[in-house]
Design a protein around this motif. Sequence first.
Motif, short mmCIF file in Angstrom:
data_model
loop_
_atom_site.label_atom_id
_atom_site.label_comp_id
_atom_site.label_asym_id
_atom_site.label_seq_id
_atom_site.Cartn_x
_atom_site.Cartn_y
_atom_site.Cartn_z
N ARG A 122 12.12 60.90 0.04
CA ARG A 122 12.47 59.50 0.11
C ARG A 122 13.73 59.17 0.11
O ARG A 122 13.96 58.08 0.84
CB ARG A 122 11.82 58.91 -1.26
CG ARG A 122 11.50 57.22 -1.31
CD ARG A 122 10.37 56.91 -2.02
NE ARG A 122 9.97 55.63 -1.73
CZ ARG A 122 9.06 54.96 -2.42
NH1 ARG A 122 8.39 55.65 -3.01
NH2 ARG A 122 8.89 53.77 -2.27
N GLN A 123 14.61 59.72 -0.35
CA GLN A 123 16.10 59.56 -0.13
C GLN A 123 16.60 59.99 1.20
O GLN A 123 17.14 58.98 1.86
CB GLN A 123 16.82 60.73 -1.12
CG GLN A 123 18.32 60.38 -1.15
CD GLN A 123 18.77 59.05 -1.45
OE1 GLN A 123 18.30 58.49 -2.40
NE2 GLN A 123 19.81 58.48 -1.05
N VAL A 146 16.11 56.70 3.08
CA VAL A 146 16.98 55.60 2.82
C VAL A 146 18.32 56.17 3.71
O VAL A 146 18.75 55.02 3.99
CB VAL A 146 17.41 55.72 1.27
CG1 VAL A 146 18.49 54.76 1.00
CG2 VAL A 146 16.18 55.27 0.29
N ARG A 192 16.60 51.63 4.28
CA ARG A 192 15.63 51.19 3.49
C ARG A 192 15.03 51.74 2.42
O ARG A 192 14.65 52.85 2.65
CB ARG A 192 14.46 50.47 4.34
CG ARG A 192 15.06 49.45 5.43
CD ARG A 192 13.85 49.34 6.39
NE ARG A 192 14.28 48.20 7.32
CZ ARG A 192 13.64 47.21 8.04
NH1 ARG A 192 12.24 47.48 7.81
NH2 ARG A 192 13.95 46.54 8.65
N ARG A 193 14.64 51.23 1.21
CA ARG A 193 13.78 51.76 0.29
C ARG A 193 12.46 51.72 0.16
O ARG A 193 11.65 52.38 -0.49
CB ARG A 193 14.47 51.38 -0.92
CG ARG A 193 15.98 51.59 -1.37
CD ARG A 193 16.38 51.20 -2.68
NE ARG A 193 15.89 52.41 -3.52
CZ ARG A 193 16.44 53.60 -3.74
NH1 ARG A 193 17.43 53.85 -2.94
NH2 ARG A 193 16.04 54.61 -4.53
#
Length: 84
Positions: free
Chosen positions: A41-42, A45, A50-51
């Motif tokens: 996920r990081q 980003v 975007r998160r």
Amino acid sequence: MAKVVIYTTHICPYCVRAKMLLQRKGVTYEEIDVSDDADTRQMLVQRTGRRTVPQIFINDQPIGGSDELHALERAGRLDDLLAS
């Protein structure tokens, strides 16, 4: 056919919506669930800024999320991207 990768979580209605469009178009895609994967996920980003999910990549190019995918379809540009 283009390589399509979609990063999702298991509780995301926008992810379901994006996958449904791809399925209706007969597109094979790789789904990567980042629900419990903070490292991936990081990375998203850092790569996209975007998160949110879904994050959709066509031929390793980020196209955005469900809204952007549907906008490409409405504009008649999605088929060309998927054919490349």
